[in-house]
Design a protein around this motif. Structure first.
Motif, PDB file in Angstrom:
ATOM      1  N   GLY A 195     -43.203 -64.968  79.339  1.00  0.00           N
ATOM      2  CA  GLY A 195     -42.033 -65.034  78.594  1.00  0.00           C
ATOM      3  C   GLY A 195     -41.979 -65.581  77.194  1.00  0.00           C
ATOM      4  N   LEU A 196     -42.829 -66.530  77.407  1.00  0.00           N
ATOM      5  CA  LEU A 196     -42.967 -67.398  76.078  1.00  0.00           C
ATOM      6  C   LEU A 196     -43.633 -66.652  74.732  1.00  0.00           C
ATOM      7  N   ALA A 197     -44.798 -65.907  75.334  1.00  0.00           N
ATOM      8  CA  ALA A 197     -45.431 -64.783  74.146  1.00  0.00           C
ATOM      9  C   ALA A 197     -44.468 -63.822  73.765  1.00  0.00           C
ATOM     10  N   ILE A 198     -43.628 -63.350  74.569  1.00  0.00           N
ATOM     11  CA  ILE A 198     -42.601 -62.421  74.181  1.00  0.00           C
ATOM     12  C   ILE A 198     -41.775 -63.045  73.239  1.00  0.00           C
ATOM     13  N   VAL A 199     -41.087 -64.111  73.433  1.00  0.00           N
ATOM     14  CA  VAL A 199     -40.344 -64.730  72.419  1.00  0.00           C
ATOM     15  C   VAL A 199     -40.915 -65.025  71.288  1.00  0.00           C
ATOM     16  N   ASP A 200     -42.131 -65.266  71.345  1.00  0.00           N
ATOM     17  CA  ASP A 200     -42.688 -65.468  69.970  1.00  0.00           C
ATOM     18  C   ASP A 200     -42.763 -64.236  69.174  1.00  0.00           C
ATOM     19  N   LYS A 213     -33.701 -76.898  70.515  1.00  0.00           N
ATOM     20  CA  LYS A 213     -33.606 -76.570  68.992  1.00  0.00           C
ATOM     21  C   LYS A 213     -32.595 -75.574  68.928  1.00  0.00           C
ATOM     22  N   GLY A 214     -31.956 -74.430  69.905  1.00  0.00           N
ATOM     23  CA  GLY A 214     -31.449 -73.638  69.749  1.00  0.00           C
ATOM     24  C   GLY A 214     -32.014 -72.484  69.491  1.00  0.00           C
ATOM     25  N   SER A 215     -33.243 -72.164  70.373  1.00  0.00           N
ATOM     26  CA  SER A 215     -33.820 -70.659  70.534  1.00  0.00           C
ATOM     27  C   SER A 215     -32.962 -69.548  71.142  1.00  0.00           C
ATOM     28  N   ILE A 216     -33.619 -68.360  71.203  1.00  0.00           N
ATOM     29  CA  ILE A 216     -33.109 -67.371  71.751  1.00  0.00           C
ATOM     30  C   ILE A 216     -33.219 -67.380  73.197  1.00  0.00           C
ATOM     31  N   ILE A 217     -34.100 -68.252  73.739  1.00  0.00           N
ATOM     32  CA  ILE A 217     -33.935 -68.997  75.038  1.00  0.00           C
ATOM     33  C   ILE A 217     -32.539 -69.610  75.384  1.00  0.00           C
ATOM     34  N   VAL A 227     -38.581 -75.447  97.523  1.00  0.00           N
ATOM     35  CA  VAL A 227     -38.206 -76.503  96.775  1.00  0.00           C
ATOM     36  C   VAL A 227     -37.294 -75.786  95.595  1.00  0.00           C
ATOM     37  N   PRO A 228     -36.191 -76.606  95.251  1.00  0.00           N
ATOM     38  CA  PRO A 228     -35.195 -76.351  94.670  1.00  0.00           C
ATOM     39  C   PRO A 228     -35.630 -75.870  93.135  1.00  0.00           C
ATOM     40  N   VAL A 229     -34.594 -75.631  92.225  1.00  0.00           N
ATOM     41  CA  VAL A 229     -34.894 -75.266  90.681  1.00  0.00           C
ATOM     42  C   VAL A 229     -33.838 -76.064  89.892  1.00  0.00           C
ATOM     43  N   PHE A 230     -34.327 -76.194  88.679  1.00  0.00           N
ATOM     44  CA  PHE A 230     -33.166 -76.832  87.706  1.00  0.00           C
ATOM     45  C   PHE A 230     -32.833 -75.988  86.506  1.00  0.00           C
ATOM     46  N   PRO A 231     -31.593 -75.312  86.370  1.00  0.00           N
ATOM     47  CA  PRO A 231     -31.107 -74.597  85.330  1.00  0.00           C
ATOM     48  C   PRO A 231     -31.310 -75.393  84.135  1.00  0.00           C
ATOM     49  N   ILE A 232     -32.129 -75.176  83.112  1.00  0.00           N
ATOM     50  CA  ILE A 232     -32.252 -75.916  81.860  1.00  0.00           C
ATOM     51  C   ILE A 232     -31.433 -74.896  80.804  1.00  0.00           C
ATOM     52  N   THR A 233     -30.310 -75.569  80.241  1.00  0.00           N
ATOM     53  CA  THR A 233     -29.511 -75.345  78.966  1.00  0.00           C
ATOM     54  C   THR A 233     -29.404 -76.204  78.032  1.00  0.00           C
ATOM     55  N   ARG A 234     -28.877 -75.985  77.001  1.00  0.00           N
ATOM     56  CA  ARG A 234     -28.548 -76.980  75.970  1.00  0.00           C
ATOM     57  C   ARG A 234     -27.584 -78.038  76.394  1.00  0.00           C
ATOM     58  N   GLN A 235     -26.720 -77.769  77.371  1.00  0.00           N
ATOM     59  CA  GLN A 235     -26.060 -78.668  77.995  1.00  0.00           C
ATOM     60  C   GLN A 235     -26.542 -79.590  78.932  1.00  0.00           C
ATOM     61  N   SER A 236     -27.636 -78.931  79.564  1.00  0.00           N
ATOM     62  CA  SER A 236     -28.102 -79.647  80.953  1.00  0.00           C
ATOM     63  C   SER A 236     -29.498 -80.207  80.683  1.00  0.00           C
ATOM     64  N   GLU A 241     -39.089 -63.550  68.090  1.00  0.00           N
ATOM     65  CA  GLU A 241     -38.501 -64.601  66.856  1.00  0.00           C
ATOM     66  C   GLU A 241     -39.150 -64.455  65.568  1.00  0.00           C
ATOM     67  N   LYS A 242     -40.409 -64.243  65.653  1.00  0.00           N
ATOM     68  CA  LYS A 242     -41.003 -63.835  64.486  1.00  0.00           C
ATOM     69  C   LYS A 242     -40.618 -62.445  63.773  1.00  0.00           C
ATOM     70  N   ALA A 243     -39.987 -61.663  64.366  1.00  0.00           N
ATOM     71  CA  ALA A 243     -39.453 -60.499  64.165  1.00  0.00           C
ATOM     72  C   ALA A 243     -38.004 -60.612  63.605  1.00  0.00           C
ATOM     73  N   GLY A 244     -37.463 -61.870  63.834  1.00  0.00           N
ATOM     74  CA  GLY A 244     -35.997 -62.145  63.194  1.00  0.00           C
ATOM     75  C   GLY A 244     -35.250 -61.674  64.354  1.00  0.00           C
ATOM     76  N   ARG A 245     -35.342 -61.419  65.662  1.00  0.00           N
ATOM     77  CA  ARG A 245     -34.423 -60.984  66.445  1.00  0.00           C
ATOM     78  C   ARG A 245     -33.717 -62.120  67.122  1.00  0.00           C
ATOM     79  N   HIS A 246     -33.028 -62.824  66.307  1.00  0.00           N
ATOM     80  CA  HIS A 246     -32.391 -63.930  66.936  1.00  0.00           C
ATOM     81  C   HIS A 246     -31.140 -63.628  67.524  1.00  0.00           C
ATOM     82  N   GLU A 247     -30.665 -62.288  67.450  1.00  0.00           N
ATOM     83  CA  GLU A 247     -29.330 -61.954  68.103  1.00  0.00           C
ATOM     84  C   GLU A 247     -29.532 -61.958  69.893  1.00  0.00           C
ATOM     85  N   LEU A 248     -30.683 -61.989  70.263  1.00  0.00           N
ATOM     86  CA  LEU A 248     -30.910 -61.806  71.742  1.00  0.00           C
ATOM     87  C   LEU A 248     -30.539 -63.101  72.685  1.00  0.00           C
TER      88      LEU A 248
END
Length: 340
Positions: free
Chosen positions: A235-240, A267-271, A305-314, A243-250
């Motif tokens: 996923g991170l390589a896809i996001v790279d 930092k406010g990525s598209i993730i 093992v539980p997971v943790f949802p990371i958002t800008r708020q958390s 974002e390089k192509a300017g698809r910040h609306e996603l």
């Protein structure tokens, strides 16, 4: 004279038994990838726990063990290599095998061979079908997908049909469970959606290729609303690429908790959400289970093992891949985590 020989026989038997007990257990460890960061973190947690147990064995005169590590590698070649590696460990009659499977079904034959040879097998991260596992340790992958879907549903209007790209990997149990959880959440919240196209990627090389293909298939900004990818490895390589192509609306929802992804969210990525694993504790739990099987004979067969949802708020509340898992941990999708 007969009593003397009986005494001598018993002495030799006890000596041999003591020598046999002093021999360290032989544990074979089969790992999948050294390119998928979450898997590298799981291995680090496992090896750290192995070192701890070995030191404890020396300090307290407990049974010791050796750890023979084999790396499979990515792609179809890695799957084939791991089949051969596991069968070789069965043939060598190791005392126990720990495995991070490259494929759910491909390891069925060596697993069954281990079962027939009486060699316990502990799997972590992924499951193996078609045989018996003495223990299985993994993240709550269904929960990870569900949290991503839940957060995405909160982001879009209730009557908006989300145009989604799915990036999956339908060969291992963890990624299948993540996809199931994601779409179950959208359905539970009655969020309309349409899958525009599905791709496959689980590691960086595949991810870069998929990112470039998405840009070719959907060149117009606004033609896609959201992307769900089953791990940060691809996923991170896809996001790279996006974002390089300017698809910040996603809106991108992913899973793993790679430190690179966490930094981007800050930092406010598209993730927008990354349901993070506790990778270190997964590896450590697999090692503890293996040692307990060898020394005590039985353990619980299935850990989630539980997971943790990371958002800008958390994001400030996430302790990282190595944990520790927060005490009194229940459903982490609290109101402040899900608020956009």
């Amino acid at each position: 004279m007969h009593a003397y020989f009986r005494w001598l026989f018993m002495f030799c038997w006890i000596l041999m038994a003591s020598h046999a007990q002093a021999e360290p257990f032989k544990i074979g460890l089969l790992v999948w990838s050294d390119q998928i960061a979450g898997q590298v973190a799981m291995r680090a947690g496992l090896e750290a726990e192995a070192a701890h147990l070995q030191q404890q064995a020396r300090d307290k005169n407990l049974p010791s063990f050796t750890l023979d590590i084999k790396l499979a590698g990515d792609g179809p070649a890695g799957v084939e290599k791991q089949i051969q590696q596991m069968q070789a460990m069965v043939d060598d009659r190791v005392d126990l095998i720990i495995v991070q499977p490259t494929d759910n079904a491909a390891l069925s034959s060596p697993l069954q061979a281990a079962n027939q040879a009486g060699i316990p097998v502990v799997a972590y991260d992924q499951y193996i079908s078609g045989g018996h596992l003495s223990a299985f340790v993994t993240s709550n992958n269904y929960q990870a997908g569900f949290l991503d879907g839940e957060y995405m549903a909160h982001h879009f209007a209730d009557d908006h049909t989300i145009q989604i790209i799915l990036v999956e990997y339908p060969y291992v149990s963890s990624t299948i469970d993540r996809v199931d959880g994601f779409f179950d959440a959208l359905n539970q919240y009655k969020q309309p959606y349409r899958i525009l196209r599905s791709y496959q990627a689980v590691e960086p090389v595949q991810g870069r290729a998929v990112g470039q293909q998405i840009l070719q298939d959907f060149p117009q900004p606004g033609s896609v609303d959201a992307l769900f990818t089953i791990n940060d490895g691809g996923g991170l390589a896809i996001v790279d690429e996006l974002e390089k192509a300017g698809r910040h609306e996603l809106f991108v929802a992913t899973i793993d908790g790679d430190p690179n992804s966490v930094a981007r969210i800050r930092k406010g990525s598209i993730i927008k959400i990354d349901s993070a694993q506790f990778c270190g504790p997964i590896g450590a739990e697999a090692m503890r289970a293996a040692y307990a099987i060898l020394t005590a004979g039985k353990v619980h067969e299935h850990w989630l093992v539980p997971v943790f949802p990371i958002t800008r708020q958390s994001v400030a509340h996430y302790p990282g891949w190595s944990g520790p898992i927060p005490e009194h941990y229940s459903n982490p999708c609290l109101t402040f985590l899900c608020r956009i």
